[in-house]
Design an enzyme around this catalytic site. Sequence first.
Site, PDB file in Angstrom:
ATOM      1  N   ASP A 149       3.119   9.610  -1.276  1.00 19.36           N
ATOM      2  CA  ASP A 149       1.347   8.277  -0.266  1.00 19.36           C
ATOM      3  C   ASP A 149       2.326   7.339  -1.065  1.00 19.36           C
ATOM      4  O   ASP A 149       1.315   8.054  -2.801  1.00 19.36           O
ATOM      5  CB  ASP A 149       1.126   9.365  -0.145  1.00 19.36           C
ATOM      6  CG  ASP A 149      -0.224   9.448   0.922  1.00 19.36           C
ATOM      7  OD1 ASP A 149      -0.111   8.241   1.491  1.00 19.36           O
ATOM      8  OD2 ASP A 149      -0.917  10.246   1.519  1.00 19.36           O
ATOM      9  N   HIS A 181       0.802  -1.096  -0.326  1.00 15.65           N
ATOM     10  CA  HIS A 181      -0.161  -0.016   0.178  1.00 15.65           C
ATOM     11  C   HIS A 181       0.557   1.060  -0.030  1.00 15.65           C
ATOM     12  O   HIS A 181       0.723   2.658  -0.069  1.00 15.65           O
ATOM     13  CB  HIS A 181      -1.316  -0.032   1.372  1.00 15.65           C
ATOM     14  CG  HIS A 181      -1.742  -1.018   1.076  1.00 15.65           C
ATOM     15  ND1 HIS A 181      -3.519  -0.928   0.858  1.00 15.65           N
ATOM     16  CD2 HIS A 181      -1.751  -2.029   1.066  1.00 15.65           C
ATOM     17  CE1 HIS A 181      -4.298  -2.145   1.037  1.00 15.65           C
ATOM     18  NE2 HIS A 181      -3.199  -2.909   0.872  1.00 15.65           N
TER      19      HIS A 181
HETATM   20  P1  ADQ Z   1      -3.377   6.117   5.043  1.00 17.43           P
HETATM   21  O1  ADQ Z   1      -1.968   6.278   4.944  1.00 17.43           O
HETATM   22  O2  ADQ Z   1      -4.232   6.280   6.216  1.00 17.43           O
HETATM   23  O3  ADQ Z   1      -3.538   4.483   3.811  1.00 17.43           O
HETATM   24  P2  ADQ Z   1      -5.430   7.720   3.017  1.00 17.43           P
HETATM   25  O4  ADQ Z   1      -5.159   6.511   2.052  1.00 17.43           O
HETATM   26  O5  ADQ Z   1      -5.344   8.908   2.385  1.00 17.43           O
HETATM   27  O6  ADQ Z   1      -3.739   7.216   3.660  1.00 17.43           O
HETATM   28  O7  ADQ Z   1      -6.647   7.233   4.227  1.00 17.43           O
HETATM   29  C1  ADQ Z   1      -6.646   5.885   4.039  1.00 17.43           C
HETATM   30  C2  ADQ Z   1      -8.509   5.924   5.057  1.00 17.43           C
HETATM   31  O8  ADQ Z   1      -8.372   6.787   5.972  1.00 17.43           O
HETATM   32  C3  ADQ Z   1      -9.497   6.868   4.083  1.00 17.43           C
HETATM   33  O9  ADQ Z   1     -10.888   5.953   4.217  1.00 17.43           O
HETATM   34  C4  ADQ Z   1      -9.691   8.071   4.934  1.00 17.43           C
HETATM   35  O10 ADQ Z   1     -10.862   8.579   5.096  1.00 17.43           O
HETATM   36  C5  ADQ Z   1      -9.197   7.707   6.099  1.00 17.43           C
HETATM   37  N1  ADQ Z   1      -8.746   8.775   6.568  1.00 17.43           N
HETATM   38  C6  ADQ Z   1      -7.541   9.853   6.878  1.00 17.43           C
HETATM   39  N2  ADQ Z   1      -7.087  10.709   7.315  1.00 17.43           N
HETATM   40  C7  ADQ Z   1      -7.696  10.637   8.093  1.00 17.43           C
HETATM   41  C8  ADQ Z   1      -8.404  11.348   9.300  1.00 17.43           C
HETATM   42  N3  ADQ Z   1      -7.862  12.066  10.207  1.00 17.43           N
HETATM   43  N4  ADQ Z   1      -9.655  11.064   9.690  1.00 17.43           N
HETATM   44  C9  ADQ Z   1     -10.681  10.458   9.128  1.00 17.43           C
HETATM   45  N5  ADQ Z   1     -11.049   9.339   8.302  1.00 17.43           N
HETATM   46  C10 ADQ Z   1      -9.356   9.847   7.607  1.00 17.43           C
HETATM   47  C11 ADQ Z   1      -2.209   3.774   3.004  1.00 17.43           C
HETATM   48  C12 ADQ Z   1      -1.315   4.419   2.854  1.00 17.43           C
HETATM   49  C13 ADQ Z   1      -2.252   5.409   1.701  1.00 17.43           C
HETATM   50  C14 ADQ Z   1      -3.342   4.308   0.743  1.00 17.43           C
HETATM   51  C15 ADQ Z   1      -3.762   3.798   2.223  1.00 17.43           C
HETATM   52  C16 ADQ Z   1      -4.741   3.048   0.854  1.00 17.43           C
HETATM   53  O11 ADQ Z   1      -0.601   5.410   3.179  1.00 17.43           O
HETATM   54  O12 ADQ Z   1      -1.723   6.048   0.426  1.00 17.43           O
HETATM   55  O13 ADQ Z   1      -3.560   5.634  -0.046  1.00 17.43           O
HETATM   56  O14 ADQ Z   1      -3.279   2.787   2.712  1.00 17.43           O
HETATM   57  O15 ADQ Z   1      -3.928   1.820   0.022  1.00 17.43           O
END
Ligand code: ADQ
Length: 449
Positions: free
Chosen positions: A351, A157
């Site tokens: 990211d 991921h």
């Molecule tokens: P994350 O680093 O957690 O995931 P992201 O893809 O932005 O990053 O978010 C994943 C989920 O968490 C989304 O559904 C988002 O809405 C939720 N989320 C993020 N911040 C939040 C907040 N402040 N409050 C509530 N919900 C929040 C990792 C990788 C990413 C990749 C994902 C999926 O780092 O690059 O996109 O896995 O593969």
Amino acid sequence: MGRLIIVSNRVPSPRERTQPAGGLTVGLKDALRGGSSLWFGWSGNQAETDADPQPSFDTVEGVTYATIDLTARQHEGFYQNFSNGILWPLFHYRVGLMNYSRRDWQTYLEVNALFARCLVPLLRPDDVIWVHDYHLFPLGQALRDLGVTTRIGFFLHIPVPPWSLVRSMPGAELLLEDMQAYDLIGVQTDEDADNLNQAFRLNGLEERARAFPIGIDPYEFRAQAEASVLRDEAGRLRTSLRGAALILGVDRLDYSKGLPERFRGYEALMARYPEHRGKVTFLQVAPVSRGDVEEYRLLRRQLDELTGRINGAYAEFDWTPIRYITRPIARDILAGFYRMADVALITPLRDGMNLVAKEYVAAQNAAAPGVLVLSHFAGAAPEMDEAVLVNPYDADEIADALHQALTMSLDERRQRWTKLDEDVRRTTAGFWARDFLRALDEAPPVCPV
Ligand code: ADQ
């Protein structure tokens, strides 16, 4: 048809098992639907002894969750130190933040072997196994060592930097060799696939990586956003803005997300485009994650200072430029904030994908959509070139992009958003999971029958 076995470090908690969730869970739930399936991983609880733990089982909506406990020592070495303190910074191009220790490497291998020992008795010969993320790079090989011959796929991921960087980690070659146990390796972007395949090639190994960009469930998210703007919280936010435009940032509080750089970009907007003072509010939601790690404590301090400085310099007695929240806000409330936001400011330094960018697009009102300002270095950027793309290291470029977004005509906003939305609706989480599993089925098997 055989069962689908998902393996990830954390599995959805009992509460999450019944609720709408983020990309990975959505995609996997979609893939798990229909067939019989098992999701295996860490329970989140602590084991008292080093003896191999017994899995606990729970079946919800046709999916059986099998989880094991880890001891405090295992959790610290495997999860906190090796996964989050070494692999996470390294794969986000931040070698300088990597705290390598050979002992943690040993614990990482030990826990992967433990996962394999606990999983094998649950397997049947025609199962298809799908392993997730950097916590479990060596799991495929550990399963092969115990005689598993079925198809095993792996999805990463997070981003993959070039081999010249990855090799700064002692033992990187061994990790690559272990990854040859997978029939197929999925990553988020073509750049990640190129980097990983180059690493395989330079080490005399087979190139097994391909890009499968992850998506969201846009219909579910749009419905949530539409319902959420009618809620009390959305109304309170709207009233509090008193007509000011809303710039929204939503992230986990992590150094990969470029938060200090983003705050400086907003500061540059205040300094260089004074016409926006008093007319715009930046709301950043960044709940603390991994709060017990030193780098994260430093980041928090930095953001506290920046917020104080910017608000101190530009606030009026009846207006505050930045609202910065480190407490979590529930997803069904946030969805409405996305729909209300005139601009989403998403500027990670690196990211894997960034699903917030896709959720923001899905949440918009087609008649008056907002503008997405997105970092070139999010995995989502190559698919989302109708966003206003920025280099997150350049505060002035962020300020220019914000000014462009805040003054963009409705026509241009609609044009850009329509294209973005088409893409978000085409490459959903369900599409991603099905696409990967089909490719896994067609990949030349590591263990031919
Ligand atoms: P994350 O680093 O957690 O995931 P992201 O893809 O932005 O990053 O978010 C994943 C989920 O968490 C989304 O559904 C988002 O809405 C939720 N989320 C993020 N911040 C939040 C907040 N402040 N409050 C509530 N919900 C929040 C990792 C990788 C990413 C990749 C994902 C999926 O780092 O690059 O996109 O896995 O593969």
